[in-house]
Design a protein around this motif. Structure first.
Motif, PDB file in Angstrom:
ATOM      1  N   UNK A 176      -0.545   7.494  16.317  1.00 38.52           N
ATOM      2  CA  UNK A 176       0.253   7.138  17.487  1.00 38.52           C
ATOM      3  C   UNK A 176       0.111   5.685  17.938  1.00 38.52           C
ATOM      4  N   UNK A 177      -1.076   5.053  17.854  1.00 36.37           N
ATOM      5  CA  UNK A 177      -1.157   3.661  18.311  1.00 36.37           C
ATOM      6  C   UNK A 177      -0.138   2.738  17.657  1.00 36.37           C
ATOM      7  N   UNK A 190      -2.787  -4.199  13.544  1.00 37.00           N
ATOM      8  CA  UNK A 190      -3.232  -2.811  13.654  1.00 37.00           C
ATOM      9  C   UNK A 190      -4.744  -2.721  13.489  1.00 37.00           C
ATOM     10  N   UNK A 191      -5.382  -2.010  14.392  1.00 36.00           N
ATOM     11  CA  UNK A 191      -6.824  -1.780  14.300  1.00 36.00           C
ATOM     12  C   UNK A 191      -7.060  -0.455  13.583  1.00 36.00           C
ATOM     13  N   UNK A 192      -7.594  -0.551  12.383  1.00 42.28           N
ATOM     14  CA  UNK A 192      -7.858   0.628  11.574  1.00 42.28           C
ATOM     15  C   UNK A 192      -9.316   1.056  11.717  1.00 42.28           C
ATOM     16  N   UNK A 240       3.598   1.245  19.106  1.00 44.30           N
ATOM     17  CA  UNK A 240       3.868  -0.192  19.092  1.00 44.30           C
ATOM     18  C   UNK A 240       5.177  -0.503  18.370  1.00 44.30           C
ATOM     19  N   UNK A 241       5.448   0.263  17.337  1.00 42.10           N
ATOM     20  CA  UNK A 241       6.698   0.088  16.595  1.00 42.10           C
ATOM     21  C   UNK A 241       7.909   0.566  17.380  1.00 42.10           C
ATOM     22  N   UNK A 242       7.657   1.395  18.419  1.00 39.88           N
ATOM     23  CA  UNK A 242       8.734   2.107  19.132  1.00 39.88           C
ATOM     24  C   UNK A 242       9.491   2.980  18.138  1.00 39.88           C
ATOM     25  N   UNK A 243       8.710   3.621  17.269  1.00 40.36           N
ATOM     26  CA  UNK A 243       9.289   4.375  16.171  1.00 40.36           C
ATOM     27  C   UNK A 243       9.710   5.768  16.605  1.00 40.36           C
ATOM     28  N   UNK A 244      10.754   6.258  15.961  1.00 39.93           N
ATOM     29  CA  UNK A 244      11.212   7.641  16.114  1.00 39.93           C
ATOM     30  C   UNK A 244      11.039   8.311  14.756  1.00 39.93           C
ATOM     31  N   UNK A 245      10.262   9.390  14.740  1.00 42.90           N
ATOM     32  CA  UNK A 245       9.924  10.061  13.486  1.00 42.90           C
ATOM     33  C   UNK A 245      10.655  11.397  13.410  1.00 42.90           C
ATOM     34  N   UNK A 301       0.850  -1.193   0.000  1.00 42.25           N
ATOM     35  CA  UNK A 301       0.000   0.000   0.000  1.00 42.25           C
ATOM     36  C   UNK A 301       0.883   1.240   0.000  1.00 42.25           C
ATOM     37  N   UNK A 302       0.689   2.083  -1.007  1.00 41.92           N
ATOM     38  CA  UNK A 302       1.418   3.341  -1.090  1.00 41.92           C
ATOM     39  C   UNK A 302       0.585   4.470  -0.491  1.00 41.92           C
ATOM     40  N   UNK A 303       1.179   5.652  -0.465  1.00 47.22           N
ATOM     41  CA  UNK A 303       0.511   6.849   0.064  1.00 47.22           C
ATOM     42  C   UNK A 303      -0.021   6.638   1.483  1.00 47.22           C
ATOM     43  N   UNK A 304       0.888   6.213   2.346  1.00 44.68           N
ATOM     44  CA  UNK A 304       0.582   6.052   3.773  1.00 44.68           C
ATOM     45  C   UNK A 304       1.192   7.235   4.506  1.00 44.68           C
ATOM     46  N   UNK A 305       0.365   8.064   5.098  1.00 45.55           N
ATOM     47  CA  UNK A 305       0.872   9.240   5.798  1.00 45.55           C
ATOM     48  C   UNK A 305       1.141   8.904   7.261  1.00 45.55           C
ATOM     49  N   UNK A 306       2.333   9.256   7.716  1.00 47.61           N
ATOM     50  CA  UNK A 306       2.706   9.087   9.118  1.00 47.61           C
ATOM     51  C   UNK A 306       2.341  10.371   9.855  1.00 47.61           C
ATOM     52  N   UNK A 307       1.429  10.258  10.825  1.00 45.69           N
ATOM     53  CA  UNK A 307       0.895  11.438  11.516  1.00 45.69           C
ATOM     54  C   UNK A 307       0.976  11.235  13.016  1.00 45.69           C
ATOM     55  N   UNK A 308       1.971  11.853  13.639  1.00 48.47           N
ATOM     56  CA  UNK A 308       2.114  11.727  15.097  1.00 48.47           C
ATOM     57  C   UNK A 308       1.024  12.488  15.837  1.00 48.47           C
ATOM     58  N   UNK A 309       0.267  13.313  15.139  1.00 46.50           N
ATOM     59  CA  UNK A 309      -0.818  14.051  15.782  1.00 46.50           C
ATOM     60  C   UNK A 309      -2.141  13.315  15.764  1.00 46.50           C
ATOM     61  N   UNK A 310      -2.191  12.142  15.149  1.00 43.76           N
ATOM     62  CA  UNK A 310      -3.432  11.386  15.062  1.00 43.76           C
ATOM     63  C   UNK A 310      -3.502  10.338  16.167  1.00 43.76           C
TER      64      UNK A 310
END
Length: 235
Positions: free
Chosen positions: A155-156, A138-140, A160-165, A71-80
């Protein structure tokens, strides 16, 4: 300089509090529990050489695997506070809407606008490239809205990924069992999404009549033109 006033943040969405009022209140009152230190994990950092050479304000747009589809066009949004899957992408995954789990809470925007999701679906989301990948159930929230994106990762999943953006570096890094993986945003894709987003039709809010408007409406309608008296008696 002394502080004279305080400006609080704007929050919204169910996040970890749940979908009902009592669950959210309980979550807000709960204290932060001390947890044992996790096992040693690789350090995540961004070096000076990874920095951008030009100024930009691009959104973070990556590609991930959902179920068995890329899946392309996946936006990473730390405010969501939610992970969102748009209905068009949901259908392209070959999933029936009948399998969606209904939900009672709504998604709230920054301006207070809200939309009721069609339901939720839990799918495996895989991020990264072999051999450094991470798969998370992931629950979408599935929503029926026009969008430049297929998915919004909030953020969920990021937690879970322990990601740093780092939006400056256009990259997201997260630990895996074989080391730190990096997913980079495509500047061209990001700007194409931006152009699509600004051309989408705006949602029209329903007009709610002001009670004063109703009171001001005349009960006796006046004719649009001046009346002419006509005699009904014969000559």
């Amino acid at each position: 300089m002394p502080v004279e006033r305080q400006i609080d943040v704007i929050v919204g969405g169910s996040a970890a509090g749940g979908s009902n009022s009592s669950a959210r209140k309980s979550y807000a009152r709960s204290s932060v529990e001390k947890r044992p230190r996790p096992e040693l994990e690789p350090e995540i950092s961004f070096g000076a050489k990874e920095g951008e050479r030009s100024h930009h304000d691009d959104a973070m747009v990556i590609s991930i695997q959902i179920a068995n589809a890329r899946v392309k066009r996946v936006m990473v949004d730390t405010g969501s506070s939610a992970d969102v899957l748009y209905l068009d992408a949901f259908k392209k995954l070959g999933l029936p809407t009948e399998d969606l789990i209904p939900m009672s809470s709504a998604l709230m925007g920054f301006t207070g606008d809200s939309i009721s999701p069609l339901g939720t679906t839990t799918l495996p989301a895989t991020i990264g490239e072999e051999p450094r990948t991470k798969t998370i159930m992931t629950t979408f929230m599935v929503v029926n809205l026009p969008s430049a994106y297929n998915v919004i990762l909030g953020r969920p999943t990021l937690n879970k990924l322990k990601a740093v953006v780092s939006t400056y570096h256009r990259a997201i890094k997260f630990p895996t069992s074989t080391g730190v993986e990096e997913s980079r945003s495509d500047p061209g894709e990001s700007r194409r999404c931006y152009l699509t987003a600004v051309s989408l039709p705006k949602r029209v809010r329903p007009h709610i009549q002001d009670p004063r408007e109703k009171a001001a409406t005349p009960t006796h309608l006046e004719p649009p033109e001046q009346l002419i008296e006509v005699s009904l008696k014969g000559d």
